[in-house]
Design a protein around this motif. Structure first.
Motif, PDB file in Angstrom:
ATOM      1  N   GLU A   1     -16.938  10.796  23.670  1.00 12.16           N
ATOM      2  CA  GLU A   1     -17.669  11.439  22.588  1.00 12.16           C
ATOM      3  C   GLU A   1     -18.645  10.426  21.975  1.00 12.16           C
ATOM      4  O   GLU A   1     -18.333   9.241  21.850  1.00 12.16           O
ATOM      5  CB  GLU A   1     -16.697  11.937  21.517  1.00 12.16           C
ATOM      6  CG  GLU A   1     -15.969  13.216  21.886  1.00 12.16           C
ATOM      7  CD  GLU A   1     -16.899  14.421  21.934  1.00 12.16           C
ATOM      8  OE1 GLU A   1     -17.905  14.441  21.186  1.00 12.16           O
ATOM      9  OE2 GLU A   1     -16.613  15.344  22.725  1.00 12.16           O
ATOM     10  N   GLU A   2     -19.826  10.887  21.618  1.00 13.64           N
ATOM     11  CA  GLU A   2     -20.848   9.996  21.079  1.00 13.64           C
ATOM     12  C   GLU A   2     -20.341   9.132  19.918  1.00 13.64           C
ATOM     13  O   GLU A   2     -20.628   7.921  19.878  1.00 13.64           O
ATOM     14  CB  GLU A   2     -22.066  10.815  20.640  1.00 13.64           C
ATOM     15  CG  GLU A   2     -23.226   9.971  20.181  1.00 13.64           C
ATOM     16  CD  GLU A   2     -24.439  10.809  19.816  1.00 13.64           C
ATOM     17  OE1 GLU A   2     -25.125  10.440  18.837  1.00 13.64           O
ATOM     18  OE2 GLU A   2     -24.704  11.822  20.487  1.00 13.64           O
ATOM     19  N   PRO A   3     -19.567   9.684  18.957  1.00 14.44           N
ATOM     20  CA  PRO A   3     -19.076   8.830  17.862  1.00 14.44           C
ATOM     21  C   PRO A   3     -18.199   7.673  18.345  1.00 14.44           C
ATOM     22  O   PRO A   3     -18.080   6.661  17.638  1.00 14.44           O
ATOM     23  CB  PRO A   3     -18.270   9.798  16.987  1.00 14.44           C
ATOM     24  CG  PRO A   3     -18.858  11.140  17.271  1.00 14.44           C
ATOM     25  CD  PRO A   3     -19.224  11.105  18.728  1.00 14.44           C
TER      26      PRO A   3
ATOM     27  N   LEU B   1     -23.491  14.555  20.322  1.00 12.88           N
ATOM     28  CA  LEU B   1     -23.169  15.324  19.122  1.00 12.88           C
ATOM     29  C   LEU B   1     -23.990  16.610  19.039  1.00 12.88           C
ATOM     30  O   LEU B   1     -23.596  17.574  18.375  1.00 12.88           O
ATOM     31  CB  LEU B   1     -23.423  14.472  17.880  1.00 12.88           C
ATOM     32  CG  LEU B   1     -22.288  13.532  17.455  1.00 12.88           C
ATOM     33  CD1 LEU B   1     -22.771  12.614  16.345  1.00 12.88           C
ATOM     34  CD2 LEU B   1     -21.079  14.329  16.995  1.00 12.88           C
ATOM     35  N   SER B   2     -25.123  16.627  19.710  1.00 14.45           N
ATOM     36  CA  SER B   2     -25.989  17.803  19.664  1.00 14.45           C
ATOM     37  C   SER B   2     -25.459  18.964  20.496  1.00 14.45           C
ATOM     38  O   SER B   2     -25.980  20.077  20.403  1.00 14.45           O
ATOM     39  CB  SER B   2     -27.392  17.430  20.158  1.00 14.45           C
ATOM     40  OG  SER B   2     -27.332  16.921  21.492  1.00 14.45           O
ATOM     41  N   ARG B   3     -24.429  18.730  21.292  1.00 14.84           N
ATOM     42  CA  ARG B   3     -23.870  19.787  22.132  1.00 14.84           C
ATOM     43  C   ARG B   3     -23.264  20.880  21.263  1.00 14.84           C
ATOM     44  O   ARG B   3     -22.364  20.619  20.467  1.00 14.84           O
ATOM     45  CB  ARG B   3     -22.812  19.192  23.068  1.00 14.84           C
ATOM     46  CG  ARG B   3     -21.946  20.196  23.816  1.00 14.84           C
ATOM     47  CD  ARG B   3     -22.723  21.134  24.684  1.00 14.84           C
ATOM     48  NE  ARG B   3     -23.434  20.454  25.760  1.00 14.84           N
ATOM     49  CZ  ARG B   3     -24.261  21.070  26.591  1.00 14.84           C
ATOM     50  NH1 ARG B   3     -24.477  22.361  26.452  1.00 14.84           N
ATOM     51  NH2 ARG B   3     -24.876  20.390  27.546  1.00 14.84           N
ATOM     52  N   GLN B   4     -23.738  22.099  21.417  1.00 15.98           N
ATOM     53  CA  GLN B   4     -23.261  23.209  20.582  1.00 15.98           C
ATOM     54  C   GLN B   4     -22.072  23.930  21.214  1.00 15.98           C
ATOM     55  O   GLN B   4     -21.188  24.409  20.506  1.00 15.98           O
ATOM     56  CB  GLN B   4     -24.402  24.193  20.327  1.00 15.98           C
ATOM     57  CG  GLN B   4     -25.540  23.578  19.518  1.00 15.98           C
ATOM     58  CD  GLN B   4     -26.655  24.567  19.240  1.00 15.98           C
ATOM     59  OE1 GLN B   4     -26.537  25.751  19.523  1.00 15.98           O
ATOM     60  NE2 GLN B   4     -27.751  24.072  18.678  1.00 15.98           N
TER      61      GLN B   4
ATOM     62  N   ALA C   1     -12.587  20.891  22.490  1.00 20.27           N
ATOM     63  CA  ALA C   1     -12.095  21.088  21.113  1.00 20.27           C
ATOM     64  C   ALA C   1     -10.622  20.774  20.944  1.00 20.27           C
ATOM     65  O   ALA C   1     -10.166  20.479  19.835  1.00 20.27           O
ATOM     66  CB  ALA C   1     -12.365  22.530  20.672  1.00 20.27           C
ATOM     67  N   ASP C   2      -9.839  20.815  22.021  1.00 24.18           N
ATOM     68  CA  ASP C   2      -8.400  20.562  21.912  1.00 24.18           C
ATOM     69  C   ASP C   2      -8.047  19.078  21.912  1.00 24.18           C
ATOM     70  O   ASP C   2      -6.870  18.727  21.821  1.00 24.18           O
ATOM     71  CB  ASP C   2      -7.648  21.270  23.045  1.00 24.18           C
ATOM     72  CG  ASP C   2      -7.585  22.773  22.830  1.00 24.18           C
ATOM     73  OD1 ASP C   2      -7.754  23.206  21.676  1.00 24.18           O
ATOM     74  OD2 ASP C   2      -7.371  23.506  23.814  1.00 24.18           O
ATOM     75  N   GLY C   3      -9.034  18.203  22.028  1.00 25.09           N
ATOM     76  CA  GLY C   3      -8.754  16.775  21.890  1.00 25.09           C
ATOM     77  C   GLY C   3      -8.721  16.012  23.196  1.00 25.09           C
ATOM     78  O   GLY C   3      -8.976  16.559  24.277  1.00 25.09           O
TER      79      GLY C   3
ATOM     80  N   GLN D   1     -20.973  19.416  30.487  1.00 23.42           N
ATOM     81  CA  GLN D   1     -21.631  19.514  29.183  1.00 23.42           C
ATOM     82  C   GLN D   1     -22.128  18.162  28.673  1.00 23.42           C
ATOM     83  O   GLN D   1     -22.982  18.107  27.789  1.00 23.42           O
ATOM     84  CB  GLN D   1     -20.671  20.128  28.163  1.00 23.42           C
ATOM     85  CG  GLN D   1     -20.325  21.587  28.444  1.00 23.42           C
ATOM     86  CD  GLN D   1     -19.254  22.119  27.506  1.00 23.42           C
ATOM     87  OE1 GLN D   1     -18.469  21.345  26.948  1.00 23.42           O
ATOM     88  NE2 GLN D   1     -19.211  23.423  27.352  1.00 23.42           N
ATOM     89  N   ALA D   2     -21.590  17.082  29.205  1.00 22.35           N
ATOM     90  CA  ALA D   2     -21.978  15.738  28.769  1.00 22.35           C
ATOM     91  C   ALA D   2     -23.260  15.297  29.473  1.00 22.35           C
ATOM     92  O   ALA D   2     -23.692  15.884  30.468  1.00 22.35           O
ATOM     93  CB  ALA D   2     -20.852  14.753  29.081  1.00 22.35           C
ATOM     94  N   HIS D   3     -23.875  14.251  28.932  1.00 22.40           N
ATOM     95  CA  HIS D   3     -24.986  13.626  29.641  1.00 22.40           C
ATOM     96  C   HIS D   3     -24.481  13.124  30.989  1.00 22.40           C
ATOM     97  O   HIS D   3     -23.332  12.671  31.099  1.00 22.40           O
ATOM     98  CB  HIS D   3     -25.513  12.421  28.854  1.00 22.40           C
ATOM     99  CG  HIS D   3     -26.247  12.775  27.592  1.00 22.40           C
ATOM    100  ND1 HIS D   3     -27.177  13.778  27.513  1.00 22.40           N
ATOM    101  CD2 HIS D   3     -26.194  12.225  26.351  1.00 22.40           C
ATOM    102  CE1 HIS D   3     -27.658  13.846  26.292  1.00 22.40           C
ATOM    103  NE2 HIS D   3     -27.066  12.923  25.554  1.00 22.40           N
TER     104      HIS D   3
END
Length: 273
Positions: free
Chosen positions: A161-163, A198-201, A206-208, A252-254
């Motif tokens: 994840e980006e963060p 983070l821009s991925r809508q 979502a489940d971690g 979905q990721a880069h």
């Protein structure tokens, strides 16, 4: 099945045996502590199986209780481990894995961490670890990284994840060293690193966080780690769900090339922080 914090059987057996020998001699823990260079509280923890005894402790107790080697022969079975009991099984499986696929949401996976980053991660833990404990777990973590260059190679993919890469664990210098490390590891032919923006809508993660691991006999198992323990998923239906989910997360990721470019922009200050 979920793992729990129940002390390993070998530690419980050793604890019961040493307590039995002590009580046979009608000796209190305080009296035993007066005979050896270890505290009464440590003796209590070892006897309950809550703390692995170091060889020096075993030697001292064996001698003080006149056990004639009964406790010393157990040293190989109760030797202090590098990892928590609930994580040991995973670490062993990972070391032999044919393939490893990791989705990270909070911190970089241990295989990607520099020594300084790993030390900063462990210093962030609460309750706090003392310096000796931190060094032990840091060195253990670095040992697992032999998997990255093992022969035959393990096929490894990461989605971060980006963060995760934006968070400056350990400060600016440690963070920049970690970014350079990611770029270096991304050059390995068996390693692929992707960033989930983070821009991925639409987001399948979502489940971690999760890990998919292919064993030497070509079985895939899922592994999920939480606050106080972890568990494996081995049922084919569960593994199928995780595999599908991870495939969607990757899509979905880069891609690896775009992810590498993003990391490089972070290092040069061209990307937002």
């Amino acid at each position: 099945m979920p793992h729990n914090d129940e002390p390993p059987v070998t530690l419980r057996i050793f604890g019961k045996q040493s307590r039995f020998l002590r009580e046979q001699r009608e000796m209190t823990r305080r009296e035993l502590a007066d005979l050896i260079p270890y505290s009464e509280s440590l003796i209590a923890m070892v006897e309950r199986g809550e703390r692995p005894p170091k060889p020096g402790y075993v030697d001292a107790v064996d001698g003080a209780l006149g056990a004639n080697g009964v406790l010393r022969v157990l040293i190989p079975d109760v030797a202090e481990k590098h990892h928590p009991a609930w994580a040991e099984e995973y670490v062993n499986l990972q070391a032999q894995a044919l393939a490893l696929h990791v989705y990270s949401t909070h911190f970089l996976h241990g295989l990607l961490q520099t020594e300084e980053y790993a030390r900063a991660v462990f210093r962030s833990r609460r309750p706090s670890l003392d310096d000796d404990e931190i060094e032990k777990v840091v060195q253990a973590r670095l040992l697992t990284q032999e998997l990255l260059t093992r022969k035959p190679p393990c096929r490894i993919t990461f989605v971060l994840e980006e963060p995760v890469i934006m968070r400056k664990i350990g400060g600016q210098r440690v963070w920049e060293g970690e970014l350079r490390n990611l770029l270096k590891l991304g050059e390995l032919h068996n390693v692929q690193i992707q960033i989930m923006p983070l821009s991925r809508q639409n987001h399948a993660g979502a489940d971690g966080p999760m890990t998919l691991l292919e064993t030497q006999d070509h079985h895939t198992v899922g592994y999920v780690e939480g606050q106080q323990g972890s568990y494996f998923l081995t049922d084919p239906d569960d593994v199928s769900v995780l595999s599908h989910r991870y495939g969607t997360i990757r899509s979905q990721a880069h891609d690896a090339e775009a992810s590498r470019a993003f990391i490089q922009r972070l290092l040069t200050g061209e990307a937002r922080e």
